[in-house]
Enzyme design. Structure first.
Site, PDB file in Angstrom:
ATOM      1  N   LYS A  29       2.896   9.356  24.852  1.00  0.00           N
ATOM      2  CA  LYS A  29       1.613   9.776  24.028  1.00  0.00           C
ATOM      3  C   LYS A  29       0.429  10.843  24.601  1.00  0.00           C
ATOM      4  O   LYS A  29       0.255  10.560  25.765  1.00  0.00           O
ATOM      5  CB  LYS A  29       0.804   8.320  23.929  1.00  0.00           C
ATOM      6  N   GLY A  51      -4.509  10.053  34.300  1.00  0.00           N
ATOM      7  CA  GLY A  51      -5.971   9.883  33.787  1.00  0.00           C
ATOM      8  C   GLY A  51      -6.856   9.369  34.490  1.00  0.00           C
ATOM      9  O   GLY A  51      -6.706   9.469  35.471  1.00  0.00           O
ATOM     10  N   GLU A  93     -10.725   4.500  35.194  1.00  0.00           N
ATOM     11  CA  GLU A  93     -11.031   3.263  34.255  1.00  0.00           C
ATOM     12  C   GLU A  93      -9.990   2.926  33.269  1.00  0.00           C
ATOM     13  O   GLU A  93      -9.505   1.851  33.369  1.00  0.00           O
ATOM     14  CB  GLU A  93     -12.243   3.949  33.359  1.00  0.00           C
ATOM     15  N   GLY A 121      -6.781   3.551  33.969  1.00  0.00           N
ATOM     16  CA  GLY A 121      -5.625   3.463  34.968  1.00  0.00           C
ATOM     17  C   GLY A 121      -5.985   1.754  35.185  1.00  0.00           C
ATOM     18  O   GLY A 121      -4.717   1.071  35.230  1.00  0.00           O
ATOM     19  N   GLU A 124     -16.569  10.788  39.891  1.00  0.00           N
ATOM     20  CA  GLU A 124     -16.001  12.272  39.573  1.00  0.00           C
ATOM     21  C   GLU A 124     -16.857  12.896  38.245  1.00  0.00           C
ATOM     22  O   GLU A 124     -16.861  11.993  37.140  1.00  0.00           O
ATOM     23  CB  GLU A 124     -14.697  11.824  39.040  1.00  0.00           C
TER      24      GLU A 124
HETATM   25  P1  NAP Z   1      -8.274   9.222  30.198  1.00  0.00           P
HETATM   26  O1  NAP Z   1      -9.625   9.171  29.275  1.00  0.00           O
HETATM   27  O2  NAP Z   1      -7.882   8.079  30.926  1.00  0.00           O
HETATM   28  O3  NAP Z   1      -7.281   9.453  28.909  1.00  0.00           O
HETATM   29  C1  NAP Z   1      -5.886   9.685  29.574  1.00  0.00           C
HETATM   30  C2  NAP Z   1      -4.937   9.252  28.449  1.00  0.00           C
HETATM   31  O4  NAP Z   1      -5.222   7.655  28.378  1.00  0.00           O
HETATM   32  C3  NAP Z   1      -5.106   9.682  27.195  1.00  0.00           C
HETATM   33  O5  NAP Z   1      -3.747  10.035  26.416  1.00  0.00           O
HETATM   34  C4  NAP Z   1      -6.025   8.506  26.337  1.00  0.00           C
HETATM   35  O6  NAP Z   1      -5.676   8.606  25.001  1.00  0.00           O
HETATM   36  C5  NAP Z   1      -5.031   7.223  27.017  1.00  0.00           C
HETATM   37  N1  NAP Z   1      -6.096   6.199  26.850  1.00  0.00           N
HETATM   38  C6  NAP Z   1      -7.485   5.979  26.636  1.00  0.00           C
HETATM   39  N2  NAP Z   1      -7.758   4.913  26.448  1.00  0.00           N
HETATM   40  C7  NAP Z   1      -6.653   4.265  26.866  1.00  0.00           C
HETATM   41  C8  NAP Z   1      -6.603   2.682  26.791  1.00  0.00           C
HETATM   42  N3  NAP Z   1      -7.553   1.850  26.667  1.00  0.00           N
HETATM   43  N4  NAP Z   1      -5.321   2.229  26.898  1.00  0.00           N
HETATM   44  C9  NAP Z   1      -4.241   3.264  27.066  1.00  0.00           C
HETATM   45  N5  NAP Z   1      -4.611   4.406  26.945  1.00  0.00           N
HETATM   46  C10 NAP Z   1      -5.680   4.808  26.961  1.00  0.00           C
HETATM   47  O7  NAP Z   1      -8.196  10.527  30.843  1.00  0.00           O
HETATM   48  P2  NAP Z   1      -8.629  11.977  30.610  1.00  0.00           P
HETATM   49  O8  NAP Z   1     -10.232  12.185  30.189  1.00  0.00           O
HETATM   50  O9  NAP Z   1      -7.718  12.440  29.454  1.00  0.00           O
HETATM   51  O10 NAP Z   1      -8.308  13.125  31.875  1.00  0.00           O
HETATM   52  C11 NAP Z   1      -9.201  13.212  32.650  1.00  0.00           C
HETATM   53  C12 NAP Z   1      -8.870  12.291  34.100  1.00  0.00           C
HETATM   54  O11 NAP Z   1      -7.441  12.364  34.426  1.00  0.00           O
HETATM   55  C13 NAP Z   1      -9.551  12.551  35.328  1.00  0.00           C
HETATM   56  O12 NAP Z   1      -9.892  11.418  35.722  1.00  0.00           O
HETATM   57  C14 NAP Z   1      -8.671  13.414  36.148  1.00  0.00           C
HETATM   58  O13 NAP Z   1      -9.143  13.351  37.505  1.00  0.00           O
HETATM   59  C15 NAP Z   1      -7.429  12.593  35.649  1.00  0.00           C
HETATM   60  N6  NAP Z   1      -6.147  13.388  35.948  1.00  0.00           N
HETATM   61  C16 NAP Z   1      -5.362  12.959  37.298  1.00  0.00           C
HETATM   62  C17 NAP Z   1      -4.412  13.693  37.668  1.00  0.00           C
HETATM   63  C18 NAP Z   1      -3.468  13.305  38.856  1.00  0.00           C
HETATM   64  O14 NAP Z   1      -2.600  14.100  39.141  1.00  0.00           O
HETATM   65  N7  NAP Z   1      -4.084  12.511  39.730  1.00  0.00           N
HETATM   66  C19 NAP Z   1      -4.060  14.787  36.855  1.00  0.00           C
HETATM   67  C20 NAP Z   1      -4.691  15.109  35.518  1.00  0.00           C
HETATM   68  C21 NAP Z   1      -5.700  14.540  35.391  1.00  0.00           C
HETATM   69  P3  NAP Z   1      -6.772   9.300  24.017  1.00  0.00           P
HETATM   70  O15 NAP Z   1      -6.704  10.568  24.369  1.00  0.00           O
HETATM   71  O16 NAP Z   1      -6.291   9.252  22.683  1.00  0.00           O
HETATM   72  O17 NAP Z   1      -8.031   8.662  24.173  1.00  0.00           O
END
Ligand code: NAP
Length: 504
Positions: A181, A234, A237, A239, A391
């Site tokens: 997804k 992601g 929160e 996670g 962050e």
């Molecule tokens: P996010 O809001 O956590 O979303 C990530 C994914 O989770 C999306 O596909 C999102 O779907 C889905 N999601 C949202 N709410 C969910 C729920 N309640 N249950 C299951 N899945 C859910 O993160 P983001 O804003 O896309 O990305 C930025 C974050 O990713 C930052 O914190 C960044 O540091 C982190 N990141 C970490 C790495 C690493 O390697 N450690 C690499 C890249 C990014 P929707 O889009 O449909 O909401």
């Protein structure tokens, strides 16, 4: 207009491209213009169940998991070739969908992720472990590394295609089947990945892709007992939520989460190199990279000079249409995210910070609807300010001064995150001490951001656990099985008396 294309997208379930079962769609936006560029299925739980059923069947049928690793590797190598061949189109699509500069998509994201696939596909054929051997009398032991089963992969919007490579590719190579997804903001290159994966020869049902709202379909993937593992990249929160959703079925949850990287400049550092490194470390991916340097701890004797030289350089950064080859920095991903970043800038000032540079929304000709923000520098000595601890995920530099080594290291470690950190010094002994003392999964010395395909990208503390890239990421998608062979051929083994009867 920066390149409009209105595409109707579909889910990939069991080898077929299909609309959502409820007929609903949602729009995908170009963050440089605010224009709609595509419509994607707004999938329901029913679609998730179909995708999981397909992946389950493909796993249980056994064709993929039992195939020689050389065959899976060859398919993924072919996929790398196809992506490389299509690199210009995919880089452009990634730029249109994310707002990252075409310079970055073409020269960094695409070549790097192709190399990631090639490394992983090669390394999958060379998984190592204990040699088969005798560890007790009368027996020989061996270890098998086996696929975990159906893996739900959930990816973020900042590196859409790269994160698919980091999570889905090792899962597939190790014989798992996948339900993937992508983030709702940025599904387009992931769907292209699905098309190329089919051409490369991934069998039906082995890779399934569904788009739709994370809180509904992502949650269902994590709760569903037919999914054996979730690989999530992601926010911290989400996670944390996934860990709790997955706990009822006790599935393995691999988490790659946020970061708050410190960038420490000791008094003996080469200042020009540190300034160049800071510009790149802070601005890569428009400041939306989990590895971005964000907290700049600069020795008190040089903090003013560092700050003024950094600002001089930041004034040269070309903010603009990300499709222009001369652009260094494009927009943020969305209007909501820009507001979040701006709220942090305001908060930083309310909490004692001084705005030294930026903090405004630049107007870009031809991209009036885009979500641009300038690189921003805030000087603060309030270590407890939320801009130092949380962050922000935008091009915001927070500059602080430190007095000595212990002061710097203690403050670097005093956040919940532990993903990446860098130290800048010409004293190798000091660098080695810092490498040991910093509680981060990657520590760079006189550099920031670089992670070769062969090396792991892994978090400490709330940045998650598990590893991307390197052969460790392949192991992540396996169970270890101990196999024991009796070699004595005896009816009654020497140790049986411990349970029953007497010693002979
Ligand atoms: P996010 O809001 O956590 O979303 C990530 C994914 O989770 C999306 O596909 C999102 O779907 C889905 N999601 C949202 N709410 C969910 C729920 N309640 N249950 C299951 N899945 C859910 O993160 P983001 O804003 O896309 O990305 C930025 C974050 O990713 C930052 O914190 C960044 O540091 C982190 N990141 C970490 C790495 C690493 O390697 N450690 C690499 C890249 C990014 P929707 O889009 O449909 O909401």
């Amino acid at each position: 207009m920066t390149g409009s294309l209105l595409t109707e997208c579909k889910n990939l379930i069991d080898g077929e491209w299909c609309s959502s079962s409820n007929g609903k769609n949602s729009d995908v936006i170009n963050p440089a213009t605010g224009e709609n560029i595509a419509r994607i299925p707004y999938s329901s739980k029913e679609d998730v169940h179909s995708a999981i059923d397909a992946a389950r069947k493909a796993f249980d049928d056994g064709g993929w998991r039992k195939s020689p690793v050389s065959e899976r590797s060859a398919i993924l190598m072919r996929l790398a070739d196809l992506i490389e061949h299509d690199r210009d189109r995919l880089a452009r699509l990634e730029t249109i969908n994310t707002g990252k500069s075409i310079k970055q998509s073409s020269n960094y994201d695409l070549p790097y992720l192709v190399d990631n696939i090639r490394f992983l596909a090669g390394a999958a054929r060379n998984i190592e472990g204990k040699a088969m051997g005798e560890y007790v009398d009368e027996g020989t032991s061996a270890i098998r590394r086996e696929p975990i089963g159906v893996v739900g992969v959930i990816t973020p919007w900042n590196y859409p295609l790269m994160m698919v490579v980091w999570r889905a590719v090792p899962a597939l190579l190790m014989g798992n089947t996948v339900v993937l997804k992508p983030a709702s903001y940025t599904p387009l290159t992931t769907l292209e990945f699905g098309k190329l994966a089919q051409i490369a020869g991934i069998p039906r049902g082995v890779l399934n892709i569904i788009t739709g709202p994370g809180p509904e379909i992502g949650e269902e993937m994590a709760r569903n007992s037919q999914v054996d593992m979730i690989a999530f990249t992601g926010s911290e929160e989400v996670g944390r939520k996934l860990s709790s959703y997955g706990s009822a079925s006790l599935k393995k949850i691999s988490l790659e989460l946020g970061g708050k990287a410190p960038f420490v400049v000791f008094k003996d550092a080469r200042l020009p190199a540190a300034v160049e490194g800071a510009v790149v470390g802070g601005l890569v991916n428009n400041g939306q990279d989990c590895a971005n340097s964000t907290r700049y701890y600069i020795h008190e004797d040089m903090v003013d000079e560092f700050e003024s030289k950094l600002i001089e350089k930041l004034k040269e950064v070309k903010i603009g249409n990300p499709l222009d080859h001369g652009t260094d920095m494009g927009p943020l991903i969305s209007s909501a995210h820009r507001k979040r970043v701006e709220d942090y800038i305001k908060l930083g000032m309310e909490e004692g910070g001084l705005l030294k540079h930026g903090g405004f929304e630049p107007k870009i000709e031809g991209c009036e609807g885009g979500f641009f923000i300038s690189p921003t520098v805030i000087r603060t000595e309030n270590e407890e300010s939320r801009i130092v601890k949380e962050e922000i995920f935008g091009p915001v530099y927070t500059i602080l001064s430190f007095t000595d080594y212990d002061d710097a290291i203690r403050r670097c470690n005093d956040v919940i995150y532990g993903l990446g950190a860098s130290v800048w010094t010409s004293d190798m002994n000091k660098a080695l001490h810092a490498v040991r003392d910093l509680r981060f999964g990657t520590v760079w010395v006189n550099e920031h951001v670089v992670v070769p395909s062969e090396m792991p990208w892994a978090g400490y503390k709330h940045s998650g656990h598990g590893a991307s890239l390197s052969s460790y990421s392949l192991e992540e998608f396996t169970n270890i099985k101990h196999v024991y062979f009796d070699v004595s051929g005896a009816v009654r083994k020497k140790w049986y008396y411990q349970v029953f009867g007497s010693e002979r």
